[in-house]
Enzyme design. Structure first.
Site, mmCIF file in Angstrom:
data_model
loop_
_atom_site.group_PDB
_atom_site.id
_atom_site.type_symbol
_atom_site.label_atom_id
_atom_site.label_comp_id
_atom_site.label_asym_id
_atom_site.label_seq_id
_atom_site.Cartn_x
_atom_site.Cartn_y
_atom_site.Cartn_z
ATOM 1 N N GLU A 1 -74.775 -7.945 10.751
ATOM 2 C CA GLU A 1 -73.920 -7.905 11.808
ATOM 3 C C GLU A 1 -74.283 -9.285 12.792
ATOM 4 O O GLU A 1 -73.466 -9.813 13.011
ATOM 5 C CB GLU A 1 -73.748 -6.801 12.692
ATOM 6 C CG GLU A 1 -72.828 -5.443 11.987
ATOM 7 C CD GLU A 1 -72.820 -4.282 12.778
ATOM 8 O OE1 GLU A 1 -71.956 -3.891 12.869
ATOM 9 O OE2 GLU A 1 -73.835 -3.936 13.528
ATOM 10 N N HIS B 1 -83.527 1.875 -10.379
ATOM 11 C CA HIS B 1 -82.272 1.774 -10.964
ATOM 12 C C HIS B 1 -81.579 0.540 -10.894
ATOM 13 O O HIS B 1 -80.299 0.656 -10.879
ATOM 14 C CB HIS B 1 -81.556 3.084 -10.692
ATOM 15 C CG HIS B 1 -82.158 4.376 -10.962
ATOM 16 N ND1 HIS B 1 -82.175 5.015 -12.434
ATOM 17 C CD2 HIS B 1 -83.067 5.264 -10.374
ATOM 18 C CE1 HIS B 1 -83.116 5.742 -12.520
ATOM 19 N NE2 HIS B 1 -83.724 6.123 -11.152
ATOM 20 N N TRP C 1 -58.532 -11.193 18.677
ATOM 21 C CA TRP C 1 -59.441 -10.949 17.548
ATOM 22 C C TRP C 1 -58.372 -11.275 16.378
ATOM 23 O O TRP C 1 -57.345 -10.423 16.178
ATOM 24 C CB TRP C 1 -60.069 -9.966 17.374
ATOM 25 C CG TRP C 1 -61.106 -9.572 16.077
ATOM 26 C CD1 TRP C 1 -62.301 -10.449 16.011
ATOM 27 C CD2 TRP C 1 -60.904 -8.887 15.068
ATOM 28 N NE1 TRP C 1 -62.884 -9.996 14.795
ATOM 29 C CE2 TRP C 1 -62.074 -9.216 14.155
ATOM 30 C CE3 TRP C 1 -60.012 -7.952 14.732
ATOM 31 C CZ2 TRP C 1 -62.278 -8.462 12.995
ATOM 32 C CZ3 TRP C 1 -60.293 -7.218 13.502
ATOM 33 C CH2 TRP C 1 -61.465 -7.561 12.627
ATOM 34 N N GLU D 1 -78.324 1.562 8.133
ATOM 35 C CA GLU D 1 -77.988 1.094 9.498
ATOM 36 C C GLU D 1 -78.735 -0.034 9.820
ATOM 37 O O GLU D 1 -78.174 -0.797 10.654
ATOM 38 C CB GLU D 1 -78.267 2.268 10.604
ATOM 39 C CG GLU D 1 -78.154 1.890 11.848
ATOM 40 C CD GLU D 1 -76.640 1.515 12.158
ATOM 41 O OE1 GLU D 1 -76.562 1.036 13.451
ATOM 42 O OE2 GLU D 1 -75.850 1.517 11.635
ATOM 43 N N CYS E 1 -58.137 -6.617 19.820
ATOM 44 C CA CYS E 1 -57.735 -7.463 20.885
ATOM 45 C C CYS E 1 -58.019 -6.793 22.383
ATOM 46 O O CYS E 1 -57.913 -5.591 22.333
ATOM 47 C CB CYS E 1 -56.472 -8.319 20.717
ATOM 48 S SG CYS E 1 -56.333 -8.635 19.077
ATOM 49 N N ARG F 1 -63.967 -7.294 22.736
ATOM 50 C CA ARG F 1 -62.910 -6.878 21.694
ATOM 51 C C ARG F 1 -62.447 -7.962 20.934
ATOM 52 O O ARG F 1 -61.626 -7.564 20.065
ATOM 53 C CB ARG F 1 -61.945 -6.132 22.607
ATOM 54 C CG ARG F 1 -62.598 -4.852 23.164
ATOM 55 C CD ARG F 1 -61.438 -3.917 23.681
ATOM 56 N NE ARG F 1 -61.839 -2.550 24.221
ATOM 57 C CZ ARG F 1 -61.538 -1.438 23.310
ATOM 58 N NH1 ARG F 1 -60.930 -1.535 22.265
ATOM 59 N NH2 ARG F 1 -61.880 -0.267 23.428
ATOM 60 N N LYS G 1 -65.158 -5.218 18.835
ATOM 61 C CA LYS G 1 -65.877 -3.810 19.135
ATOM 62 C C LYS G 1 -65.068 -2.667 18.422
ATOM 63 O O LYS G 1 -65.637 -1.719 17.778
ATOM 64 C CB LYS G 1 -65.996 -3.573 20.371
ATOM 65 C CG LYS G 1 -66.741 -2.466 21.015
ATOM 66 C CD LYS G 1 -68.126 -2.475 20.625
ATOM 67 C CE LYS G 1 -68.910 -1.280 20.900
ATOM 68 N NZ LYS G 1 -70.496 -1.090 20.462
ATOM 69 N N ASN H 1 -51.594 -5.626 20.847
ATOM 70 C CA ASN H 1 -52.614 -5.322 19.797
ATOM 71 C C ASN H 1 -52.075 -4.310 18.841
ATOM 72 O O ASN H 1 -51.304 -3.428 18.925
ATOM 73 C CB ASN H 1 -53.650 -4.472 20.685
ATOM 74 C CG ASN H 1 -54.446 -5.204 21.656
ATOM 75 O OD1 ASN H 1 -54.384 -6.494 21.726
ATOM 76 N ND2 ASN H 1 -55.569 -4.446 22.452
ATOM 77 N N GLY H 2 -52.554 -4.533 17.509
ATOM 78 C CA GLY H 2 -52.074 -3.658 16.293
ATOM 79 C C GLY H 2 -51.592 -4.513 15.376
ATOM 80 O O GLY H 2 -51.652 -5.928 15.442
ATOM 81 N N LYS I 1 -77.069 -3.614 10.961
ATOM 82 C CA LYS I 1 -77.460 -4.172 12.078
ATOM 83 C C LYS I 1 -77.740 -5.688 11.850
ATOM 84 O O LYS I 1 -77.621 -6.648 12.574
ATOM 85 C CB LYS I 1 -78.725 -3.522 13.055
ATOM 86 C CG LYS I 1 -78.064 -2.440 13.530
ATOM 87 C CD LYS I 1 -77.225 -2.891 14.928
ATOM 88 C CE LYS I 1 -75.899 -1.706 15.056
ATOM 89 N NZ LYS I 1 -75.134 -1.353 13.988
#
Length: 617
Positions: free
Chosen positions: A497, A513, A83, A490, A2, A27, A612, A109-110, A494
């Site tokens: 996301e 496999h 968030w 990666e 947040c 954020r 973020k 925040n937290g 991406k």
């Protein structure tokens, strides 16, 4: 996570708060709220959704007109963009939160780990809760303990709380005062001309001041209109160093691009250059990393490295593992930060724990740093954010120097991390058995890499055309070997996301496999297959997919005609050293993910359910 902004000073607080949370919206963006001291009371407005929804509510209620600096005796207020962690994105769950009387207002925040016990206790005493959040407990606990002294009450309140917090509070009986406290969640104090701004990120401050104080865990900022006091956990008033933010507001703006993500992708020739600038001496074949100077001898004695990170940073670390083991000869492990301290890692004074975090505040990674230090290991950091908690708590480290990365999906930070890991490999290797010739060769190639990145970016129209062709696929496989296995992971990350398409990254050798069972004409496979030491192996894997009617998009070395014959699409990258191919190979995958998401009409910079910086476990 947040975003927090608090303001106290001579100006109208409202526009400063709104501007601040707009800059922090990356954020958290599922709800937002604001609390302002108006006349002799505090009024709050909240809204579900983006900041524009909050602005609309403010206009409707006429708060903008009433937020007059004359009536405010200057300006006092707090704001938050959320968030969600505890409780769905609703108006009731949005911050700021208040007590039963509507006098104490705070943003947080937290995570408060013992909020259930505290809430049950407070309910038994008659407190009425309006939200599902853990944050509201702080306001009611403060109310329960309050006897007129704001600072003393906050100290008592925090002594009863377990968990992480960055919080800012105001009280209607104290219109000239604001308090802020930090434990495990970032918070800084911006010092302006007869004004103070509290924020969880420098982006919210930079438009007003570049002079900041970074709060450490356990510290409280006691702010009024005349002065500022920082009190530590021993209740001592301490002097704090005032630091300067080195980047400008323009760095946090789009600069003509449609999205921050596209801007940050196209910044990479410059950001890679900035990450390595002044950090190597080609004629000596050596890397010169000032952040490690005080620990050079200790690093020479290191027998094992454990790279610890999350998400994209971990993918960079995986490529770093290959670099360090092949060229520096140091056994290297790679671990998920979220699992590191739960697996009882074997650490000693000859182990270096190297953590990678763009924000420098990632909760799991910070916990890994503290676990490593507790067990006597040397801690090293690769961090972008100057003054962040991880930057301060690691023994030594290297800054990225790439400016703010605003888009939630990391791009320029990833290539910067790879570049720094390349320098670290030379640094470690030259301490050991790496020859002068090899050191020079790596550094010479690293130096010209930005030009090669620019060449790939010039082909973005072709990549966009490929994205248009495949944007409706429901599943993707990304495959690579050795160094580029990390780029397979990666690339898949991406795409999932920002486009919400299911994508999996695989080591190509694992195809037979199990994963090959997924392959059919409807599942495209993206192979990272440059001409390197495992090129023939990758070609065999491509043939296996082709034999099952799978569509193939190949990332290949310029001039490779053979791969074109067995692939449906080929995106070429310039030739470079094998250990540096991940830096080039990731660029087309970033662009591919970006264009797929844009063509699907999605919000690229603010993907659903993501934030973020993850500052809670």
């Amino acid at each position: 996570m947040c975003g927090i902004v608090g303001y106290i000073g001579k100006n109208n607080a409202l526009p400063i708060l709104i501007d601040g949370i707009k800059r922090l919206e990356y954020r958290g963006y599922d709800s937002a709220g604001i609390a302002l001291y108006l006349g002799n009371k505090i009024e709050s407005v909240k809204a579900v959704g983006r900041i524009k929804e909050l602005e609309s509510c403010l206009q409707t209620l006429g708060v903008c007109e009433r937020a007059d600096p004359e009536g405010l005796l200057g300006g006092l207020g707090i704001a938050h963009t959320r968030w969600a962690t505890h409780g769905a994105p609703t108006e009731a769950n949005a911050h700021p939160h208040t007590d039963c009387q509507g006098k104490i207002w705070l943003v947080h925040n937290g995570i408060i780990e013992n909020y259930i016990q505290l809430k049950e206790h407070l309910i038994s005493k008659g407190h009425k809760f309006k939200s599902d959040t853990d944050t509201e407990v702080i306001a009611h606990l403060f109310e329960d303990l309050y006897e007129g002294d704001l600072l003393a009450t906050l100290q008592k309140t925090l002594s009863l709380i377990k968990g992480a917090y960055g919080l800012v509070l105001i009280h209607s009986d104290h219109p000239h005062k604001m308090l802020a406290a930090k434990m495990g969640s970032p918070l800084m104090v911006g010092l302006g001309d007869k004004e103070t701004i509290i924020a969880s990120d420098a982006s919210a401050i930079i438009n007003n001041t570049k002079q900041v104080i970074y709060l450490n865990d356990g510290e409280i900022a006691d702010i009024n209109r005349e002065n500022l006091k920082i009190i530590n956990s021993q209740n001592e008033v301490i002097d704090k160093k005032v630091e300067k933010i080195e980047w400008d507001i323009e760095a946090a703006q789009k600069g003509g691009y449609n999205h921050f993500m596209l801007k940050e992708i196209f910044e990479q020739p410059e950001t890679v250059k900035n990450s390595i600038r002044g950090r190597y001496i080609i004629e000596d074949g050596k890397a010169k990393l000032g952040g490690l100077d005080n620990f050079t001898n200790k690093i020479r004695e290191i027998k094992k490295i454990i790279i610890v990170a999350c998400g994209t940073a971990r993918n960079a670390g995986l490529a770093g593992k290959y670099m360090i083991e092949e060229y520096a000869g140091v056994p290297t492990e790679i671990d998920y930060a979220s699992e590191f301290r739960y697996r009882q890692p074997i650490l000693d004074s000859q182990t270096a724990v190297m953590v990678i975090s763009q924000s420098g505040e990632t909760a799991d990674t910070l916990a890994a740093v503290r676990e490593a230090k507790e067990k006597g290991a040397l801690t090293l950091g690769i961090v972008n954010t100057v003054g962040s908690t991880i930057a301060r708590e690691t023994d030594a480290g290297v800054y990225n120097h790439i400016g703010p990365e605003i888009s939630v999906a990391s791009t320029k930070a990833f290539t910067s991390e790879l570049a720094i890991l390349s320098l670290l490999t030379v640094f470690l290797g030259r301490q050991r058995k790496m020859s002068l010739i090899m050191g020079k060769r790596i550094l010479e190639e690293l130096e010209i890499l930005p030009k090669k990145i620019a060449k790939i970016l010039a082909a973005d129209k072709k990549i966009k055309a490929i994205a248009k062709k495949y944007k409706n696929a429901k599943n993707f496989a990304f495959l690579g070997r050795k160094y580029n296995s990390s780029i397979a992971f990666e690339g898949a990350l991406k795409l999932k996301e920002i486009s919400y398409i299911h994508a999996e990254g695989f080591v190509s050798g694992e195809l037979k496999h199990g994963p090959i069972a997924l392959i059919d004409k409807n599942m495209p496979s993206i192979f990272i297959a440059p001409k390197d030491s495992v090129y023939e192996k990758n070609m065999s894997n491509i043939e296996e997919v082709r034999a099952r009617c799978g569509k193939i998009i190949a990332i290949a070395t310029a001039g490779d005609k053979a791969i074109k014959k067995i692939s449906d699409e080929v995106i070429y990258i310039p030739k470079t050293l094998e250990m540096l191919t991940p830096i080039l190979a990731t660029i087309p995958l970033q662009l591919f993910a970006y264009y797929v998401a844009v063509l699907k009409g999605l919000d690229v910079d603010k993907p659903r359910n993501l934030a973020k910086s993850v500052t809670v476990e």
